[in-house]
Scaffold this active site. Structure first.
Site, PDB file in Angstrom:
ATOM      1  N   GLU A  90      34.449  37.451  41.976  1.00 39.41           N
ATOM      2  CA  GLU A  90      33.421  38.408  42.419  1.00 39.41           C
ATOM      3  C   GLU A  90      32.528  38.818  41.256  1.00 39.41           C
ATOM      4  O   GLU A  90      31.301  38.873  41.369  1.00 39.41           O
ATOM      5  CB  GLU A  90      34.072  39.667  43.009  1.00 39.41           C
ATOM      6  CG  GLU A  90      34.906  39.417  44.253  1.00 39.41           C
ATOM      7  CD  GLU A  90      36.367  39.077  43.946  1.00 39.41           C
ATOM      8  OE1 GLU A  90      36.641  38.429  42.909  1.00 39.41           O
ATOM      9  OE2 GLU A  90      37.225  39.458  44.752  1.00 39.41           O
ATOM     10  N   CYS A 115      36.872  44.753  40.514  1.00 42.26           N
ATOM     11  CA  CYS A 115      35.718  44.146  41.192  1.00 42.26           C
ATOM     12  C   CYS A 115      35.122  45.096  42.233  1.00 42.26           C
ATOM     13  O   CYS A 115      33.909  45.094  42.433  1.00 42.26           O
ATOM     14  CB  CYS A 115      36.118  42.821  41.830  1.00 42.26           C
ATOM     15  SG  CYS A 115      36.411  41.539  40.587  1.00 42.26           S
ATOM     16  N   CYS A 141      39.888  42.813  43.879  1.00 44.28           N
ATOM     17  CA  CYS A 141      40.748  43.698  43.081  1.00 44.28           C
ATOM     18  C   CYS A 141      40.000  45.004  42.790  1.00 44.28           C
ATOM     19  O   CYS A 141      38.792  45.122  43.012  1.00 44.28           O
ATOM     20  CB  CYS A 141      41.156  43.005  41.782  1.00 44.28           C
ATOM     21  SG  CYS A 141      39.875  43.026  40.512  1.00 44.28           S
ATOM     22  N   CYS A 180      37.252  37.594  37.289  1.00 42.85           N
ATOM     23  CA  CYS A 180      37.411  37.323  38.726  1.00 42.85           C
ATOM     24  C   CYS A 180      36.156  36.666  39.302  1.00 42.85           C
ATOM     25  O   CYS A 180      35.053  36.832  38.772  1.00 42.85           O
ATOM     26  CB  CYS A 180      37.648  38.615  39.493  1.00 42.85           C
ATOM     27  SG  CYS A 180      39.236  39.368  39.193  1.00 42.85           S
ATOM     28  N   GLU A 217      40.037  31.841  34.162  1.00 42.39           N
ATOM     29  CA  GLU A 217      41.177  32.438  33.460  1.00 42.39           C
ATOM     30  C   GLU A 217      41.123  32.111  31.971  1.00 42.39           C
ATOM     31  O   GLU A 217      40.264  31.350  31.518  1.00 42.39           O
ATOM     32  CB  GLU A 217      42.475  31.940  34.105  1.00 42.39           C
ATOM     33  CG  GLU A 217      42.557  32.380  35.557  1.00 42.39           C
ATOM     34  CD  GLU A 217      43.893  32.083  36.224  1.00 42.39           C
ATOM     35  OE1 GLU A 217      44.692  31.288  35.696  1.00 42.39           O
ATOM     36  OE2 GLU A 217      44.129  32.680  37.303  1.00 42.39           O
TER      37      GLU A 217
HETATM   38  N1  THU Z   1      41.219  37.027  41.285  1.00 39.24           N
HETATM   39  C1  THU Z   1      39.898  36.964  41.627  1.00 39.24           C
HETATM   40  O1  THU Z   1      39.152  36.098  41.153  1.00 39.24           O
HETATM   41  N2  THU Z   1      39.436  37.858  42.525  1.00 39.24           N
HETATM   42  C2  THU Z   1      40.197  38.811  43.139  1.00 39.24           C
HETATM   43  O2  THU Z   1      39.687  39.613  43.897  1.00 39.24           O
HETATM   44  C3  THU Z   1      41.637  38.856  42.888  1.00 39.24           C
HETATM   45  C4  THU Z   1      42.132  38.031  41.757  1.00 39.24           C
HETATM   46  C5  THU Z   1      41.733  36.023  40.347  1.00 39.24           C
HETATM   47  C6  THU Z   1      42.046  36.505  38.978  1.00 39.24           C
HETATM   48  C7  THU Z   1      43.076  35.499  38.520  1.00 39.24           C
HETATM   49  O3  THU Z   1      42.411  34.375  37.985  1.00 39.24           O
HETATM   50  C8  THU Z   1      43.776  35.065  39.788  1.00 39.24           C
HETATM   51  O4  THU Z   1      42.947  35.499  40.855  1.00 39.24           O
HETATM   52  C9  THU Z   1      45.161  35.645  39.971  1.00 39.24           C
HETATM   53  O5  THU Z   1      45.160  36.999  39.759  1.00 39.24           O
END
Ligand code: THU
Length: 140
Positions: free
Chosen positions: A63, A103, A100, A61, A52
């Site tokens: 993935e 991704c 998401c 993310c 983040e």
């Molecule tokens: N996040 C991921 O790493 N992968 C996903 O498929 C969904 C969301 C992360 C992004 C962010 O750091 C946290 O989850 C909350 O959204």
């Protein structure tokens, strides 16, 4: 369409790898840690976690971290066969987390036949990327 064959041993290997890398997540804002592991057609496994940023939109993310590390190491000629995603909230491990939308598109670019293992609202799930992302975008 027939589901691509990924053995349960391979699925467990990917999930283990995703759980391990999840510990490295940098998620001080959402407190939602995610780990992902990809399996390539050559049998290699690459892992990534979410990273983040104070400027929230810069977040990467898990993935995409996994896919980008694979490409950084060996170049873009990979085919993703499978992806495993695991997540943990502040107190609870193994919370539901499907990839998401962004991704899904990135997985599709390098793995149009990939199978994705994740936890859905009702428990563990396995979906083809083309079911998670119908009509994925392609330039070639
Ligand atoms: N996040 C991921 O790493 N992968 C996903 O498929 C969904 C969301 C992360 C992004 C962010 O750091 C946290 O989850 C909350 O959204």
């Amino acid at each position: 369409m027939q589901k691509p064959k990924v053995s349960s041993a391979t699925r467990e290997r990917l999930l283990r790898s995703a759980r391990k890398v999840m510990k490295n997540a940098y998620a001080p804002f959402s407190h939602f840690k995610v780990g992902a592991a990809i399996l390539t057609s050559k049998g290699q496994v690459f892992a990534g976690c979410n990273v983040e940023n104070s400027s929230y939109g810069m977040t990467n993310c898990a993935e995409r971290t996994a896919i980008f590390s694979a490409i950084a190491k060996d170049g873009p000629e990979l085919e993703i066969r499978a992806v495993a995603v695991v997540a943990a909230g502040e107190k609870d491990h193994g919370v539901p987390c499907a990839p998401c939308g962004a991704c899904r598109q990135v997985i599709y670019e390098f793995g149009p036949r990939a199978v994705v293992f994740y936890k859905g609202a009702k428990g563990p799930k396995q979906s083809l990327i083309t079911d998670l992302l119908p009509e994925g975008f392609r330039l070639k």
